[in-house]
Design a protein around this motif. Structure first.
Motif, PDB file in Angstrom:
ATOM      1  N   ARG A   1       2.996   4.521   3.040  1.00 26.30           N
ATOM      2  CA  ARG A   1       1.805   4.961   3.763  1.00 26.30           C
ATOM      3  C   ARG A   1       0.961   3.768   4.199  1.00 26.30           C
ATOM      4  O   ARG A   1       0.675   2.881   3.404  1.00 26.30           O
ATOM      5  CB  ARG A   1       0.951   5.869   2.877  1.00 26.30           C
ATOM      6  N   PRO A   2       0.533   3.760   5.468  1.00 21.79           N
ATOM      7  CA  PRO A   2      -0.285   2.650   5.941  1.00 21.79           C
ATOM      8  C   PRO A   2      -1.761   2.783   5.578  1.00 21.79           C
ATOM      9  O   PRO A   2      -2.505   1.811   5.633  1.00 21.79           O
ATOM     10  CB  PRO A   2      -0.110   2.726   7.471  1.00 21.79           C
ATOM     11  N   ASP A   3      -2.200   4.004   5.187  1.00 25.13           N
ATOM     12  CA  ASP A   3      -3.630   4.256   5.014  1.00 25.13           C
ATOM     13  C   ASP A   3      -4.079   4.328   3.570  1.00 25.13           C
ATOM     14  O   ASP A   3      -5.271   4.254   3.280  1.00 25.13           O
ATOM     15  CB  ASP A   3      -4.007   5.561   5.724  1.00 25.13           C
ATOM     16  N   ILE A   4      -3.141   4.482   2.622  1.00 24.18           N
ATOM     17  CA  ILE A   4      -3.500   4.592   1.206  1.00 24.18           C
ATOM     18  C   ILE A   4      -2.506   3.799   0.368  1.00 24.18           C
ATOM     19  O   ILE A   4      -1.380   3.549   0.776  1.00 24.18           O
ATOM     20  CB  ILE A   4      -3.505   6.063   0.722  1.00 24.18           C
ATOM     21  N   ARG A   5      -2.943   3.372  -0.828  1.00 23.30           N
ATOM     22  CA  ARG A   5      -2.060   2.673  -1.757  1.00 23.30           C
ATOM     23  C   ARG A   5      -1.670   3.634  -2.872  1.00 23.30           C
ATOM     24  O   ARG A   5      -2.528   4.269  -3.496  1.00 23.30           O
ATOM     25  CB  ARG A   5      -2.760   1.440  -2.339  1.00 23.30           C
TER      26      ARG A   5
END
Length: 575
Positions: free
Chosen positions: A259-263
């Motif tokens: 995911r690019p928006d969350i870790r």
């Protein structure tokens, strides 16, 4: 009328152990101006379909059933000579491995001009002009100069751009792109995808794009076909497949996408592929060999220190030093990697990331600067025996697994080689047992030990490289694009594996990748490189939420958003 139509396609590979069905009753169509994405695990049959369409199935592989039509004309039953005329002119092909699709003995100009003259019947002068223009289109800087260079003088991403230029040079009606952006960073990937999409829209070219990168699927495709073990399990619009898939395998694939928006704390287990008992078995193996205490000296402070590194390459040799032409691939780079940390390096292809890794590992000798490992300056050590002590502690996973594996050795000997070299076991039986466990650990299975590298897919070869790198129980692992050749499900398993290793062993890693979502999931801190220089070093989350350098901001703006992916069942770090 369909531009490309594949009907009831069946492909099999006879062998002494029986016949393997690689593709089973697959039906696909591509319309003019449409981009169809084909996704699935490594070995699912995706590339085999592409090779069958253009008549490049490797013996003993054969089409055992079905037909392939191009604008209503059946092409699978044509003669070899007739198929050769179609390849390149009417159907262009972008292969996954640029090294194997480029002639190392010819310049890029010779290869482009030869193809252009063969298919478009242009004169030599016009063909050379078109060759330079194509290199410019695919984002190669200084195309007038670089067109004279040989493939080995380009980075991996640059070579892939040359392959794309070759596929476009004859203005084909259909393009089959097999992992066309695997070796490309986000800025060039965005440029290449925009070029492909524009080509499809303006010239009504149809495209069959084979990829494991869901960012590419989200950005460019109109429809998606999902393959699993040779079968087409689901097909639909891109929005439907990514946002609300029906088949359990597709749901597993989507859940494994970085995911690019969350870790995330950990990538979700791919239930349809990876069974719980198999995962427990892997963890047991890690304590069997990799979890044993390592006899390395304790280190105070950072494990790795890079000080003002400079690497100079000669582009035009000459007898007199003043007449030589050189360029600095790395110019004054400094950073440190703390013990137990995963430090990421990102930047465009050719920015110097891999060159820095090779200087740290000792494969390149810096023109200036120092590399310190545990406080010891490795650039000052002259004794090979003394260097071997440090080489055992650091291992490297290369970007291109095929060129980093000895094609004449069986997998057993490839993985066992570093164990034998450093004399880490007391018997062949012990060595072989460890190799078998490592092969299980990376998801290949023990049966892989007797096979050769060419018998595996690209993703499977990378797993062999990872097993070899783990064989010495290293303290420091250099990962140069370790998952670029892997489909998302295997990528998730390997990244989880690396996370487990770091936690269990306090493993330190230098993680190089052009895949920014992967960097976000894996790294504690990140260095951003541009044209051989380090423009920003910061905590990973700070880079993704508040980048300071303009170049970092530009990279993040080009990152695929993947807004429509479901987040059901994800464990967000800090939540």
């Amino acid at each position: 009328m369909d531009l490309l139509s594949i009907k009831n396609l069946e492909i099999e590979f006879p062998s002494r152990r029986g016949t393997v069905v690689a593709v089973n009753d697959v039906n696909l169509t591509v319309q003019p101006g449409e981009v169809l994405g084909v996704v699935g695990e490594s070995g699912a049959g995706k590339s085999t379909i592409g090779n069958a369409v253009i008549g490049l199935l490797e013996p003993p592989g054969r089409m055992s059933g079905g037909e392939v039509y191009l604008k209503g004309e059946q092409i699978n039953n044509l003669s070899s000579e007739e198929k050769r005329k179609i390849r390149g002119r009417r159907i262009g092909m972008i292969f996954q491995d640029p090294l194997t699709s480029l002639d190392p003995l010819q310049t890029v100009e010779q290869q482009l001009v030869e193809t252009i003259e063969l298919h478009l019947k242009l004169g030599e002068a016009k063909a050379k002009e078109r060759a330079i223009d194509l290199l410019h289109q695919v984002g190669i800087p200084n195309p007038e100069l670089r067109v004279k260079h040989y493939p080995h003088q380009f980075s991996g991403g640059m070579r892939q751009r040359v392959v794309i230029a070759l596929a476009l040079c004859a203005e084909p009606e259909v393009i089959i792109a097999d992992e066309p952006t695997t070796a490309l960073d986000v800025s060039i990937q965005a440029q290449i995808l925009e070029l492909m999409r524009k080509l499809c829209q303006e010239k009504q070219v149809g495209m069959l794009i084979i990829t494991h990168d869901m960012g590419v699927i989200a950005d460019i495709t109109d429809r998606v076909a999902v393959m699993y073990r040779g079968n087409l399990v689901e097909e639909g619009t891109t929005q439907k497949i990514l946002g609300n898939p029906d088949h359990p395998y597709t749901k597993s694939l989507i859940s494994a996408v970085p995911r690019p928006d969350i870790r995330l704390k950990r990538f979700p287990m791919v239930d349809y592929i990876e069974k719980e008992e198999d995962r427990k078995k892997l963890l047991d193996i890690s304590t069997h060999w990799l979890g044993q205490a390592r006899d390395f000296d304790a280190v105070e402070g950072p494990l790795v220190e890079v000080e003002d590194l400079v690497m100079t390459f000669v582009t035009k040799p000459a007898f007199l030093k003043k007449n030589r032409q050189t360029f600095n691939a790395v110019n004054g780079v400094s950073f440190e990697i703390r013990q137990g940390e995963v430090f990421g390096l990102v930047g465009e292809s050719g920015s110097g990331k891999s060159t820095v890794a090779r200087m740290i590992s000792g494969l390149y000798k810096p023109a200036k600067g120092a590399v310190k490992f545990g406080g010891t300056n490795l650039t000052e050590i002259k004794s090979e025996k003394e260097l071997d002590y440090f080489r055992r502690q650091m291992q490297m996973i290369f970007q291109d697994p095929f060129s980093s594996l000895n094609g004449r050795m069986r997998v057993m000997d490839i993985v066992a080689e570093p164990i034998r070299f450093h004399k880490l076991t007391s018997s062949n039986a012990e060595t072989e047992g460890i190799v078998m466990d490592l092969l299980e650990h990376v998801g290949l299975g023990r049966q892989a030990a007797v096979r050769f590298p060419h018998e595996f897919s690209g993703g499977q070869r990378q797993r062999i490289s990872i097993a070899r790198a783990l064989a010495t129980r290293p303290r420091f692992l250099i990962c140069d694009e370790p998952t670029s050749a892997l489909d998302v499900s295997i990528q998730a398993q390997i990244l989880n594996l690396l996370k487990d290793l770091q936690e269990e062993l306090g493993l330190t890693m230098l993680f190089i990748s052009h895949d920014l979502p992967v960097i976000r999931q894996m790294c504690d801190r990140v260095g951003v490189m541009k044209m051989g220089e380090l423009v920003e070093v910061t905590e990973t989350e700070k880079l993704f939420t508040a980048p300071e350098a303009p170049y970092s901001q530009e990279l993040l703006s080009l990152m695929p958003k993947l807004d429509n992916l479901s987040q059901q069942g994800l464990q967000v770090e800090g939540a």
